[in-house]
Enzyme design. Structure first.
Site, PDB file in Angstrom:
ATOM      1  N   ASP A   5      45.631 -16.438 117.770  1.00 41.56           N
ATOM      2  CA  ASP A   5      46.149 -16.355 116.394  1.00 41.56           C
ATOM      3  C   ASP A   5      47.386 -15.461 116.421  1.00 41.56           C
ATOM      4  O   ASP A   5      47.607 -14.750 117.403  1.00 41.56           O
ATOM      5  CB  ASP A   5      45.079 -15.743 115.449  1.00 41.56           C
ATOM      6  CG  ASP A   5      45.292 -16.141 113.990  1.00 41.56           C
ATOM      7  OD1 ASP A   5      46.263 -15.686 113.382  1.00 41.56           O
ATOM      8  OD2 ASP A   5      44.476 -16.921 113.453  1.00 41.56           O
ATOM      9  N   ASN A  42      44.436 -25.814 115.455  1.00 41.85           N
ATOM     10  CA  ASN A  42      44.062 -25.584 114.058  1.00 41.85           C
ATOM     11  C   ASN A  42      45.103 -24.796 113.268  1.00 41.85           C
ATOM     12  O   ASN A  42      45.180 -24.938 112.045  1.00 41.85           O
ATOM     13  CB  ASN A  42      42.710 -24.843 114.049  1.00 41.85           C
ATOM     14  CG  ASN A  42      42.423 -24.154 112.746  1.00 41.85           C
ATOM     15  OD1 ASN A  42      41.988 -24.795 111.782  1.00 41.85           O
ATOM     16  ND2 ASN A  42      42.688 -22.848 112.677  1.00 41.85           N
ATOM     17  N   TYR A  89      54.422 -30.043 103.554  1.00 44.22           N
ATOM     18  CA  TYR A  89      53.063 -29.967 104.120  1.00 44.22           C
ATOM     19  C   TYR A  89      52.531 -31.382 104.385  1.00 44.22           C
ATOM     20  O   TYR A  89      51.979 -31.668 105.451  1.00 44.22           O
ATOM     21  CB  TYR A  89      52.156 -29.204 103.155  1.00 44.22           C
ATOM     22  CG  TYR A  89      50.745 -28.976 103.648  1.00 44.22           C
ATOM     23  CD1 TYR A  89      50.442 -27.892 104.479  1.00 44.22           C
ATOM     24  CD2 TYR A  89      49.698 -29.825 103.296  1.00 44.22           C
ATOM     25  CE1 TYR A  89      49.143 -27.668 104.938  1.00 44.22           C
ATOM     26  CE2 TYR A  89      48.403 -29.616 103.756  1.00 44.22           C
ATOM     27  CZ  TYR A  89      48.129 -28.535 104.569  1.00 44.22           C
ATOM     28  OH  TYR A  89      46.838 -28.336 105.021  1.00 44.22           O
ATOM     29  N   LYS A 147      51.517 -33.001 108.032  1.00 44.12           N
ATOM     30  CA  LYS A 147      50.166 -33.480 108.357  1.00 44.12           C
ATOM     31  C   LYS A 147      50.150 -34.985 108.679  1.00 44.12           C
ATOM     32  O   LYS A 147      49.344 -35.430 109.504  1.00 44.12           O
ATOM     33  CB  LYS A 147      49.197 -33.140 107.223  1.00 44.12           C
ATOM     34  CG  LYS A 147      48.992 -31.620 107.031  1.00 44.12           C
ATOM     35  CD  LYS A 147      48.421 -30.952 108.274  1.00 44.12           C
ATOM     36  CE  LYS A 147      48.070 -29.485 108.040  1.00 44.12           C
ATOM     37  NZ  LYS A 147      47.533 -28.852 109.268  1.00 44.12           N
ATOM     38  N   ILE A 189      38.867 -26.973 101.381  1.00 46.70           N
ATOM     39  CA  ILE A 189      37.885 -26.146 102.098  1.00 46.70           C
ATOM     40  C   ILE A 189      38.086 -24.699 101.660  1.00 46.70           C
ATOM     41  O   ILE A 189      39.220 -24.218 101.569  1.00 46.70           O
ATOM     42  CB  ILE A 189      38.073 -26.270 103.637  1.00 46.70           C
ATOM     43  CG1 ILE A 189      38.008 -27.743 104.091  1.00 46.70           C
ATOM     44  CG2 ILE A 189      37.035 -25.421 104.371  1.00 46.70           C
ATOM     45  CD1 ILE A 189      36.686 -28.460 103.849  1.00 46.70           C
ATOM     46  N   THR A 217      38.868 -21.468 101.850  1.00 50.14           N
ATOM     47  CA  THR A 217      39.520 -20.470 102.723  1.00 50.14           C
ATOM     48  C   THR A 217      40.661 -19.805 101.947  1.00 50.14           C
ATOM     49  O   THR A 217      41.001 -20.227 100.837  1.00 50.14           O
ATOM     50  CB  THR A 217      40.146 -21.132 103.970  1.00 50.14           C
ATOM     51  OG1 THR A 217      41.270 -21.922 103.547  1.00 50.14           O
ATOM     52  CG2 THR A 217      39.161 -22.001 104.735  1.00 50.14           C
TER      53      THR A 217
HETATM   54  P1  NAD Z   1      43.762 -19.935 106.882  1.00 53.01           P
HETATM   55  O1  NAD Z   1      45.060 -19.503 106.311  1.00 53.01           O
HETATM   56  O2  NAD Z   1      42.491 -19.351 106.390  1.00 53.01           O
HETATM   57  O3  NAD Z   1      43.788 -19.751 108.473  1.00 53.01           O
HETATM   58  C1  NAD Z   1      44.890 -20.163 109.242  1.00 53.01           C
HETATM   59  C2  NAD Z   1      45.011 -19.272 110.464  1.00 53.01           C
HETATM   60  O4  NAD Z   1      46.167 -19.715 111.210  1.00 53.01           O
HETATM   61  C3  NAD Z   1      45.262 -17.785 110.094  1.00 53.01           C
HETATM   62  O5  NAD Z   1      44.381 -16.941 110.821  1.00 53.01           O
HETATM   63  C4  NAD Z   1      46.718 -17.562 110.465  1.00 53.01           C
HETATM   64  O6  NAD Z   1      47.010 -16.233 110.893  1.00 53.01           O
HETATM   65  C5  NAD Z   1      46.900 -18.581 111.606  1.00 53.01           C
HETATM   66  N1  NAD Z   1      48.317 -18.920 111.823  1.00 53.01           N
HETATM   67  C6  NAD Z   1      49.272 -19.144 110.878  1.00 53.01           C
HETATM   68  N2  NAD Z   1      50.454 -19.384 111.462  1.00 53.01           N
HETATM   69  C7  NAD Z   1      50.244 -19.314 112.807  1.00 53.01           C
HETATM   70  C8  NAD Z   1      51.089 -19.473 113.947  1.00 53.01           C
HETATM   71  N3  NAD Z   1      52.398 -19.734 113.816  1.00 53.01           N
HETATM   72  N4  NAD Z   1      50.531 -19.360 115.179  1.00 53.01           N
HETATM   73  C9  NAD Z   1      49.213 -19.073 115.330  1.00 53.01           C
HETATM   74  N5  NAD Z   1      48.376 -18.889 114.298  1.00 53.01           N
HETATM   75  C10 NAD Z   1      48.884 -19.019 113.041  1.00 53.01           C
HETATM   76  O7  NAD Z   1      43.732 -21.522 106.714  1.00 53.01           O
HETATM   77  P2  NAD Z   1      42.566 -22.618 106.899  1.00 53.01           P
HETATM   78  O8  NAD Z   1      42.274 -23.143 105.558  1.00 53.01           O
HETATM   79  O9  NAD Z   1      41.483 -22.115 107.773  1.00 53.01           O
HETATM   80  O10 NAD Z   1      43.408 -23.737 107.660  1.00 53.01           O
HETATM   81  C11 NAD Z   1      43.224 -24.104 109.021  1.00 53.01           C
HETATM   82  C12 NAD Z   1      43.843 -25.470 109.251  1.00 53.01           C
HETATM   83  O11 NAD Z   1      43.173 -26.438 108.433  1.00 53.01           O
HETATM   84  C13 NAD Z   1      45.326 -25.560 108.865  1.00 53.01           C
HETATM   85  O12 NAD Z   1      46.002 -26.368 109.813  1.00 53.01           O
HETATM   86  C14 NAD Z   1      45.299 -26.223 107.509  1.00 53.01           C
HETATM   87  O13 NAD Z   1      46.503 -26.879 107.220  1.00 53.01           O
HETATM   88  C15 NAD Z   1      44.132 -27.169 107.669  1.00 53.01           C
HETATM   89  N6  NAD Z   1      43.511 -27.600 106.410  1.00 53.01           N
HETATM   90  C16 NAD Z   1      42.976 -26.693 105.535  1.00 53.01           C
HETATM   91  C17 NAD Z   1      42.416 -27.152 104.351  1.00 53.01           C
HETATM   92  C18 NAD Z   1      41.806 -26.240 103.328  1.00 53.01           C
HETATM   93  O14 NAD Z   1      41.501 -26.703 102.209  1.00 53.01           O
HETATM   94  N7  NAD Z   1      41.567 -24.964 103.617  1.00 53.01           N
HETATM   95  C19 NAD Z   1      42.395 -28.531 104.069  1.00 53.01           C
HETATM   96  C20 NAD Z   1      42.943 -29.407 104.983  1.00 53.01           C
HETATM   97  C21 NAD Z   1      43.501 -28.929 106.144  1.00 53.01           C
END
Ligand code: NAD
Length: 256
Positions: free
Chosen positions: A37, A90, A156, A160, A189, A191
């Site tokens: 991370d 991720n 975004y 994706k 989700i 988060t």
């Molecule tokens: P989050 O913000 O809780 O966690 C994302 C993590 O990625 C964080 O710990 C952050 O520090 C890290 N990060 C950000 N930029 C980075 C980089 N350049 N290099 C390394 N790490 C980096 O988000 P989440 O909701 O857990 O999302 C995780 C993945 O799931 C993402 O790709 C997001 O687009 C996707 N997603 C999330 C949702 C949702 O509703 N939460 C829905 C669809 C897709």
């Protein structure tokens, strides 16, 4: 016997949210885990959680938008575990919500560089490594925004849709090398990212539950563990004939 017993796994963006839950699930299903991370405190906390559940993990800081960070992460994982059998790309960001005509070049570049170029750099390095060691399984984090459009989220959505395209191409080019590549497409989700999206689009007036629960046919948003379940299954031998897919895990969102 765990789903991924004896395997090694790498998870990017594993310092929070879906990535943390996926790293924990890999560990409880028997894998040793490389946790990565940009958030050092978050990543170290994930390693602590894995260790206190009896698993094995290490943390390495890597920014997925930087090729040198990604290459160093792959090298370190191979040094620690001997191979990379499973990888979950991720790490991602949501950026700023705005109508198309008001989107800035800076927001577009930042989102594409982390969400799309980051997945490209990770996939490339993982495939190079897995091709040498006889195969593996990779899961990319796309989104329902990789399958349909979302007003206000054009960079975004583009990133994706791009992740889903990279997933198909990598799968068809490396299937015969024993490498399976799939993506998961989560709906809302629970988060930090979803809280940020709800706050931005309601000017702080609505929580993510108030705004997004009614948009899902199942009646509520999902939890990170419900996505981690699918990711680890896709990386396990149980999914041996599944490759090149973009699978929704979305409470029925894209069925509407
Ligand atoms: P989050 O913000 O809780 O966690 C994302 C993590 O990625 C964080 O710990 C952050 O520090 C890290 N990060 C950000 N930029 C980075 C980089 N350049 N290099 C390394 N790490 C980096 O988000 P989440 O909701 O857990 O999302 C995780 C993945 O799931 C993402 O790709 C997001 O687009 C996707 N997603 C999330 C949702 C949702 O509703 N939460 C829905 C669809 C897709």
């Amino acid at each position: 016997m765990g789903m991924v017993d004896g395997k090694s796994a790498l998870v990017t963006g594993a310092g929070a949210g879906i990535g943390r839950e996926t790293a924990l699930k890999f560990a409880t299903e028997g894998a040793r885990v490389a946790v990565s991370d940009v958030n050092v405190a978050g990543g170290e906390e994930t390693v602590r959680l894995i260790a206190s559940a009896g698993g094995e993990a290490f943390f390495m800081r890597a920014d997925v938008s930087q090729a040198k960070d990604v290459d160093a992460l792959i090298k370190q994982t191979v040094k620690a575990f001997g191979s990379i059998d499973c990888a979950c790309n991720n790490a991602g960001i949501e950026g700023v919500i705005a109508p198309f005509a008001e989107q800035t070049e800076e927001n577009f570049d930042r989102i594409i560089s982390v969400n799309l170029k980051g997945v490209f750099l990770c996939l490339r390095a993982e495939i190079q490594q897995m091709a040498k060691s006889g195969g593996g399984a990779i899961v990319n984090l796309a989104s329902v925004a990789g399958l349909v459009g979302f007003a206000g989220l054009s960079p975004y959505v583009a990133s994706k849709h791009g992740v889903n395209g990279l997933t198909k191409n990598a799968a068809l080019e490396y299937g015969k090398a024993g490498i399976r590549v799939n993506s998961v497409c989560p709906g809302g989700i629970d988060t930090r990212m979803l809280d940020s999206l709800a706050e931005q689009s309601s000017d702080g007036k609505m929580t993510s539950h108030e705004m997004l629960d009614p948009m899902h046919p199942i009646g509520h948003i999902g939890m990170p563990a419900e996505v981690a379940e699918l990711i680890v299954w896709l990386c396990s031998p149980r999914a041996s004939f599944v490759t090149g897919t973009n699978i929704p895990v979305d409470g029925g969102f894209v069925a509407q």
